[in-house]
Structures are given as C-alpha cells and as structure tokens.
Write an enzyme that holds these catalytic residues in place. Structure first.
Site, PDB file in Angstrom:
ATOM      1  N   GLY A  36       0.830  -1.193   0.000  1.00 48.72           N
ATOM      2  CA  GLY A  36       0.000   0.000   0.000  1.00 48.72           C
ATOM      3  C   GLY A  36       0.865   1.244   0.000  1.00 48.72           C
ATOM      4  N   MET A  83       5.168   2.624   1.561  1.00 51.10           N
ATOM      5  CA  MET A  83       6.407   2.290   2.272  1.00 51.10           C
ATOM      6  C   MET A  83       7.122   3.569   2.687  1.00 51.10           C
ATOM      7  SD  MET A  83       8.275  -0.094   3.468  1.00 51.10           S
ATOM      8  CE  MET A  83       9.875  -0.075   4.268  1.00 51.10           C
ATOM      9  N   ASN A  99      10.011   4.942   3.094  1.00 54.45           N
ATOM     10  CA  ASN A  99      11.398   5.278   2.795  1.00 54.45           C
ATOM     11  C   ASN A  99      11.679   6.717   3.238  1.00 54.45           C
ATOM     12  OD1 ASN A  99      11.389   2.778   1.097  1.00 54.45           O
ATOM     13  ND2 ASN A  99      10.065   4.065  -0.159  1.00 54.45           N
ATOM     14  N   HIS A 132      -0.026   7.808   8.263  1.00 54.02           N
ATOM     15  CA  HIS A 132       0.615   6.584   8.757  1.00 54.02           C
ATOM     16  C   HIS A 132       2.086   6.568   8.348  1.00 54.02           C
ATOM     17  CE1 HIS A 132       0.593   1.998   9.267  1.00 54.02           C
ATOM     18  NE2 HIS A 132       1.707   2.229   8.576  1.00 54.02           N
ATOM     19  N   GLU A 133       2.345   6.794   7.060  1.00 51.59           N
ATOM     20  CA  GLU A 133       3.727   6.764   6.587  1.00 51.59           C
ATOM     21  C   GLU A 133       4.548   7.904   7.169  1.00 51.59           C
ATOM     22  OE1 GLU A 133       4.612   4.093   5.100  1.00 51.59           O
ATOM     23  OE2 GLU A 133       2.532   3.428   4.943  1.00 51.59           O
ATOM     24  N   HIS A 174       5.956   7.168  10.475  1.00 49.50           N
ATOM     25  CA  HIS A 174       7.130   6.295  10.404  1.00 49.50           C
ATOM     26  C   HIS A 174       8.440   7.077  10.326  1.00 49.50           C
ATOM     27  CE1 HIS A 174       5.551   2.319  10.344  1.00 49.50           C
ATOM     28  NE2 HIS A 174       4.877   2.428   9.204  1.00 49.50           N
ATOM     29  N   GLU A 203       4.769  -0.290  13.251  1.00 50.81           N
ATOM     30  CA  GLU A 203       3.509  -0.391  12.525  1.00 50.81           C
ATOM     31  C   GLU A 203       2.289  -0.078  13.401  1.00 50.81           C
ATOM     32  OE1 GLU A 203       3.362  -0.245   9.559  1.00 50.81           O
ATOM     33  OE2 GLU A 203       5.252  -1.059   8.826  1.00 50.81           O
TER      34      GLU A 203
END
Length: 649
Positions: free
Chosen positions: A83, A85, A87, A117-118, A121, A140
């Site tokens: 969905g 990532m 990076n 969400h990303e 991270h 996560e």
C-alpha cells in the site's frame, strides 16, 4: 543521516512532479508529489500537500523532535507490492491512491490515513528502528494509531475513528481468530515469517491496544514518553522494554502487567451483557483480560432518534463484572470504542436495532452496532439472512461512507460464503435489486451514489438481471443516473460484470480497451477477459497464472480475480486437486510476493476441508510461511462451512 538498510529505495522513471514546501520555525522541508505522466491529469496534488502539511504540523507539535530527513517526497508508483512504504524522505504509495474519476469521502479519508501513517514512520520506524522483527509493532502499530489520531484531530476527516472501529479493527478481529494468530510482540524466526507478519495483528490490533494504552496512561504522559524515546534512541535500535521504560517514567505506572496482558498474548475477548437477578446486569467476557471500557444506554428522543441517555466507565478484570444499569432499548458495550473486544448485542438491543438501526444518530455508535452484527454473523451466531435483510433495509440510509462501504462488502461475503449454495441465487437477486434502487434514489453526484454504482457492478458479477440496462448505459443507448460520472474504472467494473455473466465477449472488451488504452485499462481488460464463463477461458487463465513469468504483480492479480469472478464452481472445481499439487513448487520457484498471491488467490472454495488437510498432513516439512497461508485459508473455509450449516433453511 544513518538509515536502516530495509528502508533504502531507488525510484526511477519519467515522473510528473509537483513541488511545494513546509516551514516551521527555522526548519523548511521541500515537498514533492510525483506520479507517472499518464496520471498527471488526475493527480490532486494540492489536496495531498494539504494533508502533508497538517501532518507535519501535528508531529512537530507533539513529537518534539524536528523532522529528520531533509526533504519529503511522496511518489505514487505503478505495479507496487504494498500500500505504501516509509522510505525516509521518499515515501512510495500504490498509485491506486491517484483517483482516475470520482472518489468517495471514504476513499479520500483512507488516503489521508495512509499519508499520515507513513509520515509517523519518519519517527516511529525510521528515526528509531526496532532491533529485530519481533518488535515490528514498535513502528507499525504506532503508525496505524497515528494515522487515525492525526486524521481526526488535524484534518477535515474528524470521524476517522469511525472507520478505524469498523474497518481496521474488523481486520484485527479476523486475524486474531485464525489458528496462526500471534502476540503483538511476535516470535519471528526468519525473514519469511517477518514478511507475513505485516498483518492485522501487527497493524490494527496493535493500534487498538495503543489506543487503550493512551487512555490508561493519559495522553500527556504518552506523548511525553514518545518525546523521551526519540531523544534517547535517535538513529538507533530499540526493543519493547525501551519504550515501556519511557512511558512508565512519564505516567508513573508499571506497564509490565499491561504489556503481558495485551502485547504478549493472543486472541480477542467477546463481551456479552447478561441479567444478574432482578436488579442489575453483568458483563461477561469469554477470555478475561483487563479492560477499561464505557457502556452506553440509548433511548428514543421526541423525534424518534436513538440517543445516548446514560454512560458509565467500567474496569473489567474477571470473567464476570457487575454493572449498575437499568433496562434500555439499546445497551452498547464498549461505547466510544475504548478497548479491543468483540461485543454482542443483548436480546432487547438486537430487536431495537433490527427495527431502528438508522435512528442511531452518532456515527461511531452506529458503526459499533454494525460491527457487532457482522462479528455475530461471522461467528454464525446471527443468521446471515438476518444481516443481509438489515443491510437491505438500513444501508441506503447510511450517511457515513466508510460504514456504508463496509456493509456493502460484508453483504457480498455473507451471500457468497455464509449462505448454502442453493440459497444464494435469491439473495443475489434481492441484493442487486436493492443496490439498483439505492443507486437511483441517491442524491445526484453524491458519494453514496458512486458507492451504490460500484455495488451494482459488484453484485451484477453474480446475477445478470440488470445486464441489459448496464449494457445500454455503456453503449450510450441509455443515460446513466443523473450526476453519475462514468469514469474509466467504473466502466471497467461494469464490463467485468457483463463479461462474468456471459453478456460481453472479447470484441466488446477490446473496444473498451481502445477507449482506455492505459496501464490501468490493460489490467482491467485482462481481468474481464479471464472472467468470461467458458472452460477454455478458465484453462488459459489457470495456465498463465502458474506458468507465465511475464505477468506483473497487477496482471497476475487481475488474472486470478477474473478466474474466480462470479463464483462459477462449475468451471473452476476441476482445478482443486491441481492447486494442491502445484503450490509447493510455486513457493519454491517464485518470489514470496508472487507466490503469496497465487496461494491465497487460488485457494478453492470446496465443500470440505479434506483437500487442505490432506496437503498439510503430507507436507509437514513445507516452509513455515507457506503452511501458515494454507492453514489460514483452510480456517476461512471451515468458518464458511460452519456458517452454511447454520444458515440452511
């Protein structure tokens, strides 16, 4: 800055780029939004940048650690395995988030959730990284929680927790009832196991548990603990204990017991309300854990709406807990969705919602009721026909599009999996008729109209009663409902329905491809071709899936979806034994991502688990990740068969 090796990425190609920037104090971050050139006309970069800026504002205020990665590009990538990532500074997304036509508010909300969400991270996962995949939840679960929290508090999607309660937690409940469930803090023995651990436990259950933890330690203590955690471990690796040390220090609570109960055990409790003599009630939990939850009681107001009249918070520790409640038309356990547990409706409450579900004005409460009904249906404690009937009655009035989408999907599952095959035809026709009526009754141009149009297309894959009407709209002989835009994706979903029911041939589909000769159009064309109900078509698709190494990720998915379209067991049952003969070789010879798609996508809908059991017995030495997938699909099938027994006329 130092970067974990697993978040290294190379993105290359003639991408279309929209540039912007975000500033706070002395920090300026260059922003980029990118997609392939043929999607540039559909890229709503301004909306994406707005969500990005709102997220960066929130994290800057609450995390107390400046954004650490210089610039922030977001790239919508074709043929993507995931969905999205995280990076560092170059987040990659599936390009399905670039909408080629009209999209519902639920779709925009889902995209915002993924963006945030990303972004979370960048701190949880990239700035501070778990030492090993056992603690995958350290990134996560936190990102999943933050996606909903920041959506609700910093963007226009203030009801994000409704979607979380009804969609994300449904994923967690499903995963947590499989024989392969695992603790949030898992025991990861190898990288194949790590790959399959990106699941509903690590994401949605972990996020649900974190939501409860924030209520347990307090919001201020939670964020102060996070700030200490970032400062202490920036550009380093951590374990569960490192985080609990900081949260215990800021909250003044020893979190060892909490972690043991929620992070190191498996399973989901089911909560029921039972009378306790003549003067009260008891909450009974099937698998005792410590819960802090709310109980709400709802009654009808002068307008006939169901509104909350009473609310009490309760600590559950034992199997039975007495609560001070009066009788009420609707009593809702876990009101406000504070804990992680399935709930059942008592007899009076079920009777109330069966007549008046649409009168519940609060969308979160309504979502919890829909969730309770669906969990009971999955567990074969509520007849699937009863759920479908309620959906036909109340879904057209559902104003929250995330809830509406979940109900529409659940109805299809109930009909195709939980009803005996002999009973499906009538309910397929009734659901298609209901969706057709709701489509034409919906406000022109509304999200609900679009949602019902998609549901018509999905239902028409199984029943051809509206084939002539659909054909007339696609051919231009009849207008679509007022306000409904026939974008390329909607047109393809309607062509898929015609192809699966034998009302469109290869020439028709080739003509539509001429109209939409894009990467997305070619994928949809392949799906529709494989959906045609002919033995030679299915044979060609089967061979391609197993032998054609040129099929990309999306083309493989499309071929599998076409092969399965319409539930035509008369055409696919002959491949059941071939499936079990092939999967070990598929796992050994193909990449884990391709192999997973084949093993899961082609698992047969047989009327017995004997073939799966036979394969498991014969392959005790198969790779653990492959056995896990087969065990999970076998469990889904066993659940279907149990429900079908209960739902026999």
């Amino acid at each position: 800055p130092p970067m974990s090796t697993y978040i290294t990425a190379v993105v290359a190609g003639p991408y279309h780029l929209v540039e912007s920037s975000w500033s706070r104090g002395d920090l300026t971050v260059d922003l980029g939004v990118l997609c392939r050139a043929s999607l540039a006309q559909y890229l709503d970069a301004d909306a994406i940048v707005e969500i990005t800026e709102q997220g960066l504002d929130f994290f800057a205020e609450h995390f107390g650690y400046p954004y650490p990665w210089g610039k922030y590009d977001q790239v919508f990538v074709p043929e993507y395995n995931l969905g999205a990532m995280e990076n560092p500074g170059c987040v990659t997304f599936t390009e399905s988030y670039v909408f080629r036509g009209a999209a519902t508010a639920a779709q925009y909300q889902g995209r915002a959730n993924t963006i945030l969400h990303e972004m979370a991270h960048m701190w949880f996962g990239d700035l501070v990284t778990m030492k090993w995949w056992d603690d995958l939840w350290l990134k996560e679960s936190f990102a999943d929680y933050m996606g909903s929290l920041v959506s609700a508090e910093a963007t226009e999607f203030t009801d994000a927790w409704v979607a979380f309660a009804n969609r994300r937690k449904a994923w967690a409940y499903l995963q947590d009832q499989l024989p392969t469930t695992h603790p949030v803090v898992a025991d990861i023995v190898d990288l194949e196991a790590a790959k399959l651990n990106f699941d509903g436990i690590t994401y949605a259950k972990g996020a649900s548990v974190l939501k409860q933890l924030v209520a347990y330690v307090g919001r201020d203590a939670f964020f102060e603990g996070a700030r200490r955690y970032f400062r202490a471990h920036a550009f380093g690796n951590t374990t569960l204990d490192d985080l609990l040390t900081e949260l215990s220090a800021t909250s003044g609570r020893d979190l060892t017991g909490w972690a043991r109960a929620w992070l190191q055990t498996t399973g989901v409790s089911t909560l029921t309300l039972e009378p306790a003599g003549s003067d009260g009630f008891e909450i009974v939990q099937s698998d005792p854990r410590p819960h802090r939850l709310a109980v709400g009681q709802y009654d009808f107001d002068e307008s006939g709406n169901l509104v909350r009249r009473y609310r009490i918070e309760v600590d559950l520790e034992q199997r039975r807990t007495r609560v001070d409640l009066a009788d009420a038309p609707l009593t809702l356990l876990n009101d406000d969705d504070l804990t992680y547990a399935k709930i059942r409706l008592d007899t009076r409450s079920l009777a109330t919602v069966e007549e008046s579900l649409d009168r519940i004005t609060d969308p979160l409460a309504r979502g919890l009721v829909w969730s309770a009904l669906w969990n009971a249906t999955r567990d074969a404690e509520l007849l699937a026909t009863r759920y479908v009937t309620m959906a036909q009655r109340f879904a057209p009035a559902e104003s929250n599009l995330a809830l509406l989408g979940s109900v529409q999907t659940n109805v299809a599952t109930a009909i195709e999996h939980y009803l005996p095959e002999a009973a499906r035809s009538g309910y397929r026709r009734a659901w298609l008729d209901s969706a057709w009526a709701a489509l034409h009754a919906a406000d022109p141009g509304s999200g609900a109209q679009l949602a019902w149009a998609r549901t018509v297309a999905a239902a028409a894959v199984y029943d051809d009663a509206r084939a002539a009407d659909i054909r007339a709209v696609l051919d231009g002989a009849a207008p679509p409902p007022e306000g409904l835009a026939l974008d390329p994706d909607l047109r393809w979903s309607l062509w898929l329905a015609l192809a699966a029911t034998g009302h469109a041939d290869a020439a028709d589909l080739d003509g539509e491809l001429t109209r939409d000769d894009t990467g997305s159009g070619r994928t949809a064309h392949l799906r529709a071709l494989a959906a045609r109900p002919a033995a030679d078509v299915k044979a060609t698709a089967w061979t391609a899936i197993l032998t054609d190494r040129s099929l990309s990720n999306e083309h493989l998915d499309a071929t599998i979806a076409g092969f399965r379209a319409g539930g035509r067991r008369d055409l696919t049952a002959r491949y059941d034994t071939d499936y079990f003969a092939a999967i070990r070789g598929v796992w050994d010879e193909r990449s884990i991502e391709i192999a997973r798609r084949i093993v899961v996508g082609l698992f047969p809908d047989t009327d017995t688990v004997a073939l799966a059991d036979g394969w498991l017995d014969a392959h005790p030495d198969a790779p653990g990740a492959l056995r896990r997938l087969v065990l999970e699909q076998r469990d889904h099938l066993a659940r279907d068969l149990r429900a079908q027994l209960v739902n026999r006329p």
